[in-house]
Design an enzyme around this catalytic site. Structure first.
Site, PDB file in Angstrom:
ATOM      1  N   THR A 132     -38.045   7.215  27.580  1.00  0.00           N
ATOM      2  CA  THR A 132     -37.362   7.565  28.822  1.00  0.00           C
ATOM      3  C   THR A 132     -38.406   7.975  29.850  1.00  0.00           C
ATOM      4  O   THR A 132     -39.518   8.370  29.513  1.00  0.00           O
ATOM      5  CB  THR A 132     -36.407   8.747  28.610  1.00  0.00           C
ATOM      6  OG1 THR A 132     -37.192   9.880  28.211  1.00  0.00           O
ATOM      7  CG2 THR A 132     -35.399   8.438  27.530  1.00  0.00           C
TER       8      THR A 132
ATOM      9  N   GLU B  63     -31.415   5.098  26.693  1.00  0.00           N
ATOM     10  CA  GLU B  63     -30.784   5.482  25.428  1.00  0.00           C
ATOM     11  C   GLU B  63     -29.663   4.530  25.032  1.00  0.00           C
ATOM     12  O   GLU B  63     -29.077   4.666  23.964  1.00  0.00           O
ATOM     13  CB  GLU B  63     -30.214   6.910  25.540  1.00  0.00           C
ATOM     14  CG  GLU B  63     -31.266   8.010  25.622  1.00  0.00           C
ATOM     15  CD  GLU B  63     -31.732   8.295  27.052  1.00  0.00           C
ATOM     16  OE1 GLU B  63     -31.543   7.422  27.921  1.00  0.00           O
ATOM     17  OE2 GLU B  63     -32.277   9.383  27.287  1.00  0.00           O
TER      18      GLU B  63
ATOM     19  N   LYS C 175     -24.322  22.296  44.259  1.00  0.00           N
ATOM     20  CA  LYS C 175     -23.152  23.134  44.033  1.00  0.00           C
ATOM     21  C   LYS C 175     -23.068  24.126  45.181  1.00  0.00           C
ATOM     22  O   LYS C 175     -23.855  25.066  45.275  1.00  0.00           O
ATOM     23  CB  LYS C 175     -23.258  23.853  42.695  1.00  0.00           C
ATOM     24  CG  LYS C 175     -21.927  24.360  42.193  1.00  0.00           C
ATOM     25  CD  LYS C 175     -21.995  24.723  40.718  1.00  0.00           C
ATOM     26  CE  LYS C 175     -20.612  25.081  40.188  1.00  0.00           C
ATOM     27  NZ  LYS C 175     -20.657  25.400  38.756  1.00  0.00           N
TER      28      LYS C 175
ATOM     29  N   TRP D 135     -18.765  21.165  43.580  1.00  0.00           N
ATOM     30  CA  TRP D 135     -19.774  20.108  43.509  1.00  0.00           C
ATOM     31  C   TRP D 135     -19.688  19.148  44.689  1.00  0.00           C
ATOM     32  O   TRP D 135     -18.611  18.761  45.119  1.00  0.00           O
ATOM     33  CB  TRP D 135     -19.594  19.303  42.211  1.00  0.00           C
ATOM     34  CG  TRP D 135     -20.138  20.019  41.010  1.00  0.00           C
ATOM     35  CD1 TRP D 135     -20.914  21.135  40.989  1.00  0.00           C
ATOM     36  CD2 TRP D 135     -19.922  19.652  39.638  1.00  0.00           C
ATOM     37  NE1 TRP D 135     -21.211  21.485  39.699  1.00  0.00           N
ATOM     38  CE2 TRP D 135     -20.617  20.601  38.844  1.00  0.00           C
ATOM     39  CE3 TRP D 135     -19.229  18.627  38.997  1.00  0.00           C
ATOM     40  CZ2 TRP D 135     -20.626  20.542  37.446  1.00  0.00           C
ATOM     41  CZ3 TRP D 135     -19.237  18.563  37.617  1.00  0.00           C
ATOM     42  CH2 TRP D 135     -19.934  19.516  36.846  1.00  0.00           C
TER      43      TRP D 135
END
Lengths: 544, 544
Positions: free
Chosen positions: A181, A333, A442, A447
Site C-alpha cells: 500500500t 487490499e 468534522k 461530517w
C-alpha cells in the site's frame, strides 16, 4: 454430503494455459522508451515468459521466493507478470514513483531476492540497492549497456530453454503476487495475493456487467503495472484473449491519444488526472476545429478509479466527445477492484442528469464482494445519505498484511476489512465515496464530504484542480478550506467559486476560504497529498 | 509461501446474499398451468425460499439430505432451487419426462427423502412413490386439492418464519445439487455438484464472451429446470440480477413467442427442436404477411444446445428474422456448460458464409474448462479435421459418479472426463461435435459423422427431421442410413436428398439408403433415440 466435482485449482498457470490454447495469435503491443512500437503475440509472449521462468530457476529462485519488478508498462513487464507466476515465485511490483527510502523498506520487508529493472530506472535502483536482500538484478532494454554485476534480460531469455523446464503446479491458496500500500500515514503494508484471488478477480471483472472485456477488445491500461496489478487487466486480458496495448513511459495526453487511435483501443483505464489531461487536450483540439485529430470511435469505455472523478469530467467526455467514462473503486487490499459503476436498468430509464449523477458515484460491488458501512452508532442504513466507514469482505480481499502488527485496527472482529473510506450507500447498494477517514472534515460535530466539494469545484470552468481540507477552528473545531489551481489564462475569485458551490450544498458545508496555489502535492499514485496541505494551511482558519 | 487472502467460501448462499442486497426489486415472472402469469420480485422469491428452508428443517430435513423436485419451470421451482440450497440440503431435480421405472431407480439411488411435486404431476409420482425412500411429498399449485398424506406447499411456506431460521453456512466443497444423466444405455448415473462448481459455472457463463447476461437482461429458460439446472440460468440470473421469465408447462411455439414478446425477453435458451418449431411458426406468419405478430426486437441471443443445431436453422433465424442463435455444448456432468460458440474476432471479419459455418459449430471452452480429443493413436491434432473422443477437465466437471462403479471407464488415468462425444477441434480450439461415440459410423475403417449429415439434410426444404445411423454391411462392416421425416405437404425422393448432400461430403460418406418415417423416437430430453433406429433398421443394409 461432499460433492464429486474434480479438484481443479484456480491458478494463474490455468489462466495462461487458456491463453496459449485459444489466444496465442492475439496481439500484444507496447511502446518502447524511444517511442517505437514493439508488436508480438500472446504466444510469443508466453514462450519468453516460460524462458524467463526457466532462467529464474537457474538463478536459484525457488517456489515462494519474491521476484521484484521496477518497470514501466511494457511487454517485458508482462513477461515478468506471467513468467514469475509460472516459475512458482511471487511477483512483487515496486512502485517507481516512491521515494528510495520507501522502496528500500518495501524491498527489504518483502524479502525480494531478484529484481527486474528497466535500464532507465537503474539510477533509482542504485539509490536503494544496498539496503535490500536482492542477489540478482536483471536489466530490461539495456541495449548493450548492462551495468556491472547485472544480468541482461534479453540474454537470459535467449539462453533459456522453456522445454527443459518443469512448471510449478501451485495450490490455489499459494501466494502469486505482492503489492505494498502507499498510504500517506505509517509504513507501507504488504498485501499478498493468492492465485485464487487473482483468478476470481479476473472472472468477476470480465463479467458483462463489470468491465465486460472480451476477445474482441483491445485494452490499454494507463494504470501502472507497478501498482495494484494495473487493476488486474493483464490477467483479465490473458483470461479473455483481449488484445493488450501498453504505453511504456509515455503517459502525456498526445502520446496516449495517438496510441488509443492507432491501436483501435476499445477499453482503457486510468486515474482522473490522466483523463482530465486527455479531456483538456480534446477540448483544445475541438476549439481549433480539429475534433477529428484522433479517431476514438472504437473506444467504448474509459475506466476511471483511484480517486473520485468529477461529474463535470464524465459529462464533458460524453457530451462533447461521445466517450463513456465508467467509475470503479478499489484498493490495493482488493486486488484492486471493489465496485463498478455500471448503470442499473432502473437508472437507464431516467433523464440524462440523473444518469450523470449516478455515473459520478463509485458503483455497486463486484460479484463476491460484500459491503457495509459503519458510523458512530453501528452499521448505517442504505439510504444514500448517512455516512459511514466502508467495510468489505469477499473472495479476493486481504485477510491480513504481510508480517505486520497493524492488522488489529484494520479488520473487524467478524472478519471484514475496514477500508478507511467514508461512504454513503444507496438502496441499490451503490457507494459514493465521501472522503478518506483521515481526511474527513468534522465541523460542529457533523461530517462534511471533501470529495463532494472537490468534484463540484472541478466543474467550474476556471478550475484545473481542487482539494478541500480541514483546518482547525476555535468554535467549530474544524472547517473546510479549498485549495485551488486555476487553468492557465483563466481567473476566478474566492467569492465566485463559493457562489458556484452554494446551490448544491448546505450553507455550513461551504469552505470559509479559498487558497489559490500553483500545484497540489500528490502521492506516488497521483492522489492529493492532503496531509501536506493541512500542514501548510493549518494557520489559515477564520471566518470568511 | 501462503497468501493472506480472506477465507471466503464460494457458495450458493453467497450468490443469494448478493441477489437480496442488490437485486431484490428485479422481476420474476412465471406462467401458471392455467396460462395466467405470476409476477413478483427476487426479494419476495427469497423470502419464500427462506420460509421453505425453514419448513424443510421442520420436516426433519438436515444438511446433505436430498430434496427432490418434480416440477415444470415456474416460480415455486425457483423457490425450491434457492430454498433447498439455503437449508443446507441437496436439490435433486427429477426429469418428469423419464419412465416411472427410471424415476423410481433414480429417486431411490439418490436417497431422496422429501419430494416437491406439481399437482399436475401427482399421477406420475403415484406410479413410482412406493419404490422410493421419500417420507414427505409437498404439492405445488394444489388449489385446495391436496392428495391425502401430502403437504400443501403454500401452507408450509405461509406457516414458516424465515426469521427464526439459522441458515446453513456450507463449505464450498459441500454438495448443493444432484442431477442424473439420461443416457440411452445403462443405468442413469448421478452427478453431485458442489457449491463451488455452481458458483464458478455461473461466473464463467456470465462473462461477456459467454452468455454475457447482465442486470439489464430478461432471461427465459425454455430448457427445463428439471434437467441440468436449466443450463445454470437460475443461478446465473440470481448472480447478475437479470430478470427471469419461466414458461411453466406451455412450451408450444405460440405460447413461447407470446411470452418472449410480452416480457421483452433478451436472452432465451433451448434445444434445437424448440427453436425449429419457433422458426417454422415465424416463417408461417411471415408467409401470411404477419411478420410483426410478435415483437422480438429485444431478443439479442437465443442459446441452443443439447444437440447440434443445423446451420440452416441458424441462417433462417438470422437472415429471415434478424435473430441471433448462439451454439453451446455441455453435459449433465458439466453443470452443464462446456463450450460456447461466440464468434472470435478473426471470424467476425470473414464473409457471412464463413460466419454461419462457424456458428454451426459448438464453440470454444468456457473459462476454466480445458479440452482435448483422443483418437486411436492418442491425442488428435487441433486441425479441424481429425476426429477423436472429447476429453475435458475443469472447475465444475464431475470427478466421479454418485455411488457408481462406472467411473473407471469414464475417467482417464490423468483425471480427465471422457465425454463420449466424437469431435474435431480446430486451431482456435473450436469443437465440432461429429457424433456420440456410441452412434459413430465406422465404414471401411473410417469414421463418418452422422451429425454433419443430419445437419445438411435438415437444410433441405422438404425435411422436418433427419437422423443418420449405422447399419451392418457385409463388406464395409457399417454403412450410414438416413431416417427422414418430411414436412407436411412436402415431398422428396431418396435420390433428391442424396443429391442434396453430394456436393458437401466425400462420396463414401453418403447414406446408402433413406428411410422415410412419420416420427423419430426421442429421449426424455429431446435427443434422437438412435439405438431404437439401429434396432429397427438393422436389416436394411445394402447397396443403393
Amino acid at each position: 454430503m461432499r460433492a464429486l466435482t474434480m479438484d481443479y485449482q484456480l491458478t494463474v498457470p490455468a489462466i495462461l494455459r487458456r491463453t496459449e490454447a485459444l489466444y496465442a495469435s492475439k496481439p500484444v503491443v507496447s511502446r518502447r522508451a524511444d517511442r517505437t512500437l514493439h508488436r508480438y503475440t500472446y504466444g510469443e509472449c508466453l514462450t519468453r515468459a516460460k524462458r524467463l521462468a526457466a532462467a529464474l530457476r537457474r538463478l536459484g529462485v525457488g517456489p515462494g521466493d519474491r521476484v521484484a519488478t521496477l518497470c514501466w508498462n511494457h511487454h517485458q513487464h508482462l513477461e515478468a507478470y506471467f513468467g514469475v507466476c509460472l516459475s512458482g515465485a511471487v511477483l512483487h511490483t515496486l512502485n517507481l514513483r516512491l521515494h528510495p527510502d520507501d522502496l528500500a523498506y518495501i524491498a527489504r520487508h518483502a524479502g525480494d531476492s531478484v529484481l527486474i529493472v528497466d535500464r532507465s530506472l537503474w539510477p533509482l535502483w542504485e539509490k536503494f540497492r544496498e539496503r535490500t536482500w536482492v542477489r540478482h538484478a536483471i536489466v530490461v532494454d539495456a541495449a548493450g549497456d548492462v551495468p556491472e554485476g547485472a544480468h541482461d534480460y534479453e540474454r537470459l531469455v535467449a539462453d533459456a530453454d522453456e522445454r527443459a523446464f518443469a512448471f510449478a503446479e501451485p495450490d490455489e491458496d499459494d501466494a502469486v503476487a505482492m503489492c505494498y500500500t502507499t498510504g500517506t500515514t505509517g509504513r507501507p503494508k504488504g498485501v499478498v495475493y493468492s492465485h485464487r484471488a487473482i483468478v476470481l478477480h479476473s472472472l468477476a471483472c470480465a463479467m458483462a456487467d463489470a468491465f465486460g472485456v472480451t476477445e474482441r477488445d483491445s485494452v490499454l491500461p494507463v494504470v501502472p503495472m507497478f501498482h495494484a496489478n494495473a487493476w488486474g487487466l493483464p490477467f483479465i486480458c490473458a483470461l479473455t484473449g483481449a488484445g493488450l496495448v501498453m504505453p511504456g513511459p509515455h503517459l502525456d495526453p498526445r502520446s496516449l491519444l495517438e496510441l488509443l487511435a492507432a491501436e483501435r483501443v476499445t477499453v482503457t483505464a486510468g486515474v482522473p488526472t490522466i483523463w482530465l489531461g486527455i479531456l483538456y487536450t480534446l477540448d483544445e483540439l475541438a476549439g481549433q476545429g480539429r475534433a477529428d485529430a484522433y479517431d476514438l470511435s472504437r473506444l467504448r469505455v474509459m475506466l476511471v478509479g483511484g480517486a473520485a472523478a468529477p461529474e463535470s469530467m464524465i459529462r464533458g467526455f460524453q457530451e462533447r466527445h461521445g466517450l463513456a467514462v465508467l467509475h470503479a473503486w478499489g484498493m490495493t487490499e482488493m486486488a484492486p477492484v471493489g465496485t463498478v459503476g455500471t448503470l442499473p436498468s432502473e437508472v437507464l430509464s431516467q433523464p440524462p442528469d440523473a444518469q450523470f449523477a449516478y455515473r459520478a458515484r463509485q458503483g455497486r460491488p463486484a460479484a463476491f464482494v460484500e459491503i457495509r458501512a459503519r458510523g458512530g452508532d453501528g452499521l448505517v442504513p442504505w439510504d444514500g445519505a448517512t455516512m459511514g466507514e466502508l467495510e468489505v469482505r469477499g473472495a479476493w480481499v486481504a485477510g491480513a498484511y504481510y508480517e505486520s502488527d497493524d492488522d488489529v485496527s484494520r479488520f473487524t472482529d467478524d472478519g471484514w476489512f475496514r477500508t478507511g473510506d467514508i461512504v454513503t450507500i444507496d438502496q441499490r447498494g451503490t457507494i459514493t465515496v465521501q472522503d478518506r477517514a483521515k481526511d474527513l472534515i468534522k465541523s460542529g460535530g457533523e461530517w462534511i464530504s471533501s470529495v463532494a466539494l472537490e468534484s463540484a469545484l472541478a466543474g467550474h470552468p476556471a478550475v484545473a484542480e481542487a482539494a478541500v481540507v480541514s483546518v482547525p477552528h476555535p468554535e467549530w473545531l474544524e472547517r473546510p478550506l479549498a485549495v485551488v489551481v486555476l487553468k492557465s489564462g483563466r481567473t476566478a475569485t474566492a467569492d465566485e467559486l463559493i457562489a458556484h458551490l452554494a446551490p448544491h450544498f448546505p450553507k455550513w458545508w461551504l469552505p470559509d476560504e479559498v487558497a489559490f496555489v500553483d500545484a497540489i502535492p500528490k502521492t506516488s499514485v497521483g492522489k492529493y497529498l492532503k496531509s501536506a496541505l493541512r500542514e501548510r494551511f493549518r494557520e489559515r482558519a477564520g471566518v470568511r
